[in-house]
Design a protein around this motif. Sequence first.
Motif, mmCIF file in Angstrom:
data_model
loop_
_atom_site.group_PDB
_atom_site.id
_atom_site.type_symbol
_atom_site.label_atom_id
_atom_site.label_comp_id
_atom_site.label_asym_id
_atom_site.label_seq_id
_atom_site.Cartn_x
_atom_site.Cartn_y
_atom_site.Cartn_z
ATOM 1 N N ALA A 1 22.710 -72.797 -25.782
ATOM 2 C CA ALA A 1 23.408 -71.524 -25.959
ATOM 3 C C ALA A 1 24.518 -71.690 -26.998
ATOM 4 O O ALA A 1 25.131 -72.755 -27.116
ATOM 5 N N HIS B 1 18.252 -69.522 -25.982
ATOM 6 C CA HIS B 1 17.199 -69.039 -26.877
ATOM 7 C C HIS B 1 15.828 -69.059 -26.219
ATOM 8 O O HIS B 1 14.792 -69.074 -26.887
ATOM 9 N N HIS C 1 24.279 -66.426 -29.022
ATOM 10 C CA HIS C 1 23.209 -66.365 -28.015
ATOM 11 C C HIS C 1 23.707 -67.060 -26.753
ATOM 12 O O HIS C 1 23.318 -68.200 -26.454
ATOM 13 N N GLU C 2 24.576 -66.378 -26.030
ATOM 14 C CA GLU C 2 25.274 -67.002 -24.911
ATOM 15 C C GLU C 2 24.368 -67.289 -23.721
ATOM 16 O O GLU C 2 24.734 -68.056 -22.832
ATOM 17 N N TYR C 3 23.189 -66.663 -23.693
ATOM 18 C CA TYR C 3 22.227 -66.954 -22.627
ATOM 19 C C TYR C 3 21.120 -67.887 -23.108
ATOM 20 O O TYR C 3 20.087 -68.021 -22.460
#
Length: 306
Positions: free
Chosen positions: A64, A72, A68-70
């Motif tokens: 992350a 890829h 894209h904190e959750y």
Amino acid sequence: MRTRSLKKFMYLSIAAAVVTIGLKFIAYFKTGSMGFFSDALESFVNLFAAIVALILLHISEKPADEGHEYGHGKAEYFSSAIEGALILIAAFSIIYTSIPRIINPQPLENLGIGTLFSVGAALVNLLAGLTLIRNGKKHKSMILEADGRHLMTDVWTSAGVIVGVLVVQFTGILVLDPIIAIIVALNIVYTGYKLISRSASGLMDAAIPQEEIRQITDYFDSLKSKHIDYHSLLTRQAGHRKFISFHLLVPGKWTVKEGHDFAEEIEQHIENMFDETATVTTHIEPIEDPLSMNDIKIDRINYSEL
């Protein structure tokens, strides 16, 4: 470490595609069979699909970051969709190239040697496909599983073509060669459809499988004797990772630390259910307060009532 262990399987898929392209084109040039040509054409699709899958596997394994904190993980769905689309393209290409042979059948030559090369290619794909599917399920990787299933459709294609060529050899009915190639193509259309459908579901934030949700709710039910309850259980799947959130109802007399420690214990237990491929988020509320249940009306499933 997970990235390295999975990438080696994609290199296996690429190598299998290169080997089978060579074997199948030898079979085609030796025999002139449209079935063998169609089979060789699909191996080119396999090679391109494996390269795309390797690229998207690299993306999906990135940690992350700020943008894209959750993570890829959803890149896996794009790979599966591309694989499905390529399978459909291969199937329709087989049909397109076979129709002229139905109208104008051509004699076949050296069927024995051509069949041996085709059998060799099918065995290579069989071993590679089974390896990818097994490790895809083991590591919960849609990319590996999709590519493995793609290779298995190639095995079925080769098997159908081989049977067709043998039937032509023994009956002398030349038109059977392209007809059987078309029948095999129609069969693999279904596999492509399933891969695309699965990818679409994942990109729309599909919930995790019902049997896995049942594992979670059964665990929660076992806590009710301790005057613990839950609601607003929400789940979604992003590639190999699961995201799970819920509201935990605990006795209001507990301190913040007691509630936090208990929530940490529950989160760890649920993560362990899925080999730590789950991200669990908890919201703590007092079980005695009716206001704790207000948000249950906000377009959510209350699994505790199912």
